[in-house]
Design a protein around this motif. Sequence first.
Motif, mmCIF file in Angstrom:
data_model
loop_
_atom_site.group_PDB
_atom_site.id
_atom_site.type_symbol
_atom_site.label_atom_id
_atom_site.label_comp_id
_atom_site.label_asym_id
_atom_site.label_seq_id
_atom_site.Cartn_x
_atom_site.Cartn_y
_atom_site.Cartn_z
ATOM 1 N N LEU B 61 0.851 -1.266 0.046
ATOM 2 C CA LEU B 61 0.050 0.059 0.052
ATOM 3 C C LEU B 61 0.676 1.358 0.015
ATOM 4 O O LEU B 61 0.768 2.225 -0.762
ATOM 5 N N TYR B 64 2.692 1.556 -3.245
ATOM 6 C CA TYR B 64 1.625 2.104 -4.591
ATOM 7 C C TYR B 64 1.431 3.665 -4.215
ATOM 8 O O TYR B 64 1.367 4.264 -5.380
ATOM 9 N N ALA B 144 -3.396 -8.159 -5.612
ATOM 10 C CA ALA B 144 -4.974 -7.581 -4.685
ATOM 11 C C ALA B 144 -5.080 -6.184 -4.796
ATOM 12 O O ALA B 144 -5.920 -5.586 -5.177
ATOM 13 N N ILE B 145 -3.811 -5.458 -4.375
ATOM 14 C CA ILE B 145 -3.947 -4.167 -4.200
ATOM 15 C C ILE B 145 -3.965 -3.348 -5.540
ATOM 16 O O ILE B 145 -4.566 -2.478 -5.924
ATOM 17 N N TYR B 146 -3.215 -3.966 -6.479
ATOM 18 C CA TYR B 146 -3.112 -3.431 -7.822
ATOM 19 C C TYR B 146 -4.280 -3.582 -8.548
ATOM 20 O O TYR B 146 -4.778 -2.706 -9.203
ATOM 21 N N ALA B 147 -5.069 -4.681 -8.257
ATOM 22 C CA ALA B 147 -6.466 -4.980 -8.880
ATOM 23 C C ALA B 147 -7.489 -4.244 -8.244
ATOM 24 O O ALA B 147 -8.216 -3.449 -9.146
ATOM 25 N N ILE B 148 -7.408 -3.716 -6.972
ATOM 26 C CA ILE B 148 -8.389 -2.924 -6.353
ATOM 27 C C ILE B 148 -8.177 -1.412 -7.088
ATOM 28 O O ILE B 148 -9.256 -0.707 -7.111
ATOM 29 N N LYS B 149 -6.963 -1.246 -7.036
ATOM 30 C CA LYS B 149 -6.707 0.291 -7.281
ATOM 31 C C LYS B 149 -7.050 0.666 -8.836
ATOM 32 O O LYS B 149 -7.339 1.800 -9.223
ATOM 33 N N GLU B 150 -6.311 -0.349 -9.512
ATOM 34 C CA GLU B 150 -6.273 -0.219 -11.187
ATOM 35 C C GLU B 150 -7.471 -1.030 -11.950
ATOM 36 O O GLU B 150 -7.466 -0.471 -13.121
ATOM 37 N N ALA B 151 -8.195 -1.887 -11.317
ATOM 38 C CA ALA B 151 -9.264 -2.329 -12.032
ATOM 39 C C ALA B 151 -8.767 -3.048 -13.316
ATOM 40 O O ALA B 151 -9.428 -2.581 -14.391
ATOM 41 N N TYR B 157 -5.524 -11.274 -13.926
ATOM 42 C CA TYR B 157 -5.904 -12.591 -12.897
ATOM 43 C C TYR B 157 -5.334 -13.805 -13.127
ATOM 44 O O TYR B 157 -4.486 -14.448 -12.456
#
Lengths: 256, 561
Positions: B61, B64, B144-151, B157
């Motif tokens: 976090l 990022y 997971a952090i990248y996915a949540i923030k960058e969609a 995946y």
Amino acid sequence: MIRLEHLTKTYAKSAIKAVEDLSLEIQDGEIFGFLGPNGAGKTTTIKMLTGALEPDAGSVEIGGIDMAASPLEAKARFGFVGDDPELFNKLRAAEYLNFVADIYRVSDRERQERITSLARRFKIADVLSSSIGSFSRGMKQKLCVIASLLHDPEAWILDEPMVGLDPQAAFDLKELMRERALAGGLVLFSTHVMEVAEKLCDRIAIIDRGRLRFVGSLAELRARKSELGGGRDGESLESLFLELVDADGSDPGAAR
Amino acid sequence: MTAPFPSLVRFFALSAYAPSKRGSGARSKQSPKAAAKAIGLAVLVLFVLADLVGVFIAMNLSAYAALKPLGLQGLLLLNAAISASLIVFVVGFITALSTYRASKADSSLLALPIKGHELLGAKMIMVYLSEFALAFLFIAAAAAIYAIKEAPSAGFYLGALLTALSMPLLPVAAIYLVIVPLMAAARPLRNKNAVMIIAGIVGIAFGLAFNFYIQVATARMSDSAWVLEHLAGPDAFLSRAGGAYPPAFLAWKSMTAGGAAGPLYALANLGLGLAAAALVALGLGKGYARSLLGFDEQRVRRVTATRGYVERVFRRSSPLLALFRREFRLMNREPAYFLNGPFIILVMPLVMAVGAAVMWQNGDAKADLLPRLGAFVAGPGAMLAAAAFGAFLGSGTSVTDTALSRDAKALRYLKALPLGYRDYMIAKFLHGLFFAALGSLLGGAGGALLLRLPAWELAGAFLIALAFSAFACIAGLWLDTANPRLSWDNPIAALKQNPNATLFILADMVLIAALGIASAFLRWGKLGFFALYFGTFAAATAALLGAYPRFAEKKLRSIEA
């Protein structure tokens, strides 16, 4: 002399009686064999005899000393060779022998003489500074035999002593047993090897399912079997033993 | 019928990872003790995992937040891939070394018609399984952090999953590429003690380095200038490692390329790893099998037993001294016991030094800490802090709280010797006390020296630590006498899997922490604290020592050895 009277033991974790009402007397100057199938109660009896296990009932006397009342004095009167020589692999052989000699309070001169003589006899004199972990099972067994004699005990108790020994060492051990008995010492050993018991023992005891089935000499065993309609002259101890322990429901009162 | 190779893989995997089963399944399932142990173990595993994941998430976090303004947030994934590879390499090295020949069963497999490359391949898969779990944690935290923030798209995946699968492959192949020739060439290494010492040293060094890395990274990740210099710049370690280590580059591309290209990069990575692992297994399989022959054999040292040798070596000492020497030698010559026991006295100061080094490097140690504790530290606090560290070192060696359990196999023989049970147990206490004094000296007196306390406070810290540690020694011995672990196959279990050791170290830490907190609330002087703690623990030790021999004698008599 060793006297066991009405020894009984049931292990806390099982409800089965490992030894039941076992009485036995072994005289000085005698080689006594303790025979029985696996799980018969030989080791439990030896554990109680050596003070490793407290009996539920009965008593153990060694050289007239009661084990329960004076355990240290009683234990000082015998030497013990256990069935597992894999005990102190991280010690050097000399350290182990010194440890045992210290516990028996053997003087410097006596320990030096006995270790030199016994280590030469069992041909391990040149490895005394080695780690026990580097020894073969037979060498470890020889070391345990030496340790058990450092205080020149009046009684010598051995649990399955021939396991792992080479023929020469087994011969030497049997000779040593005879020598000690001739010198007035008492030798008690357990074994599965019938030939050894047959050739070496003055008397034997046969135990099965925790109870004594027979105590006496080989000749007495043959005579007893003849009276009951079996047992021929020259019949081996092995076949007599098998007949005795195979006979389910044999009269426990037959023990003498 | 299952083919030999999958069977071998299953055999190794079950040997290494399946929980041990005691007794009949139905019986052990019903036992409340077994159920409590299983729940405790599950909670412990969850706690450790949550702790690790929490640290990784916090780091990612921060990273990022620092990289996003520079438009370089994709580097988060490159960082995760490189970190995962490095950590998998070190942890995998320790695992591979310590399971190189896990038991005698490994050598006995050589008598079966199994090819060398099958044996090595199965062993590599066994190591891979645990390393995959580790790599997955690392990659998943960043992804997971990248996915949540960058969609990102769905391909991301799949790319991340394939990356987690592929990242341990090359490190595991490299590990065996190093270890197999080393073991084959160096006979002294083919010994479980040597293996344990090397794995232990590597593990400790790694633990210290990882501790340093985590502390530095969590402290500096929010600093954009530092992140730019160390992670994002063209000469930064991350950029150079990404360029030099193709799997890291492929991993990064597989998660950032987008569309169908991402999974293709991941598949290329997977192929590269599998090919390397297969080449190592095929090339070194025979060498691996050969190196298992004669593993653990020791050379018997021969010395002619001259009269001089016999007179010098075989000399009388008191039974108590003989028992003490025996305790000392048996524990400290067994690497598994020493590394998990007395060695803590050397390791813990190093761990503390790493923490202190990071705090000093960050320049905030004195500024933050001292004002908070204020007058307490200026008063008796410094002496008590040194005493607490000494008490922790002196009481944390697991010498006495596993003392009887470690002797389980020898009890039958020892009980047949004419040794007094009092001497036998007091020798164990003295053995613990020896290391208690050493720990108290290093922690208590050493800590006082570092804090530049005057001589009498140094002596005070040492004596408080010693009194506490002596109390811990006799309390630990009492605990293990009351409830020894007498049934084990591997000597390590007598110490590492002994509930007494776990219970004791937890109680020890809780007691030290509670006393520390309580002390901060007491408005006492240095002498008052010294009298309280030294007096209390010295008196408690004396009281327990007075009552213990009778208890120990009764207990030892009743043990069914």
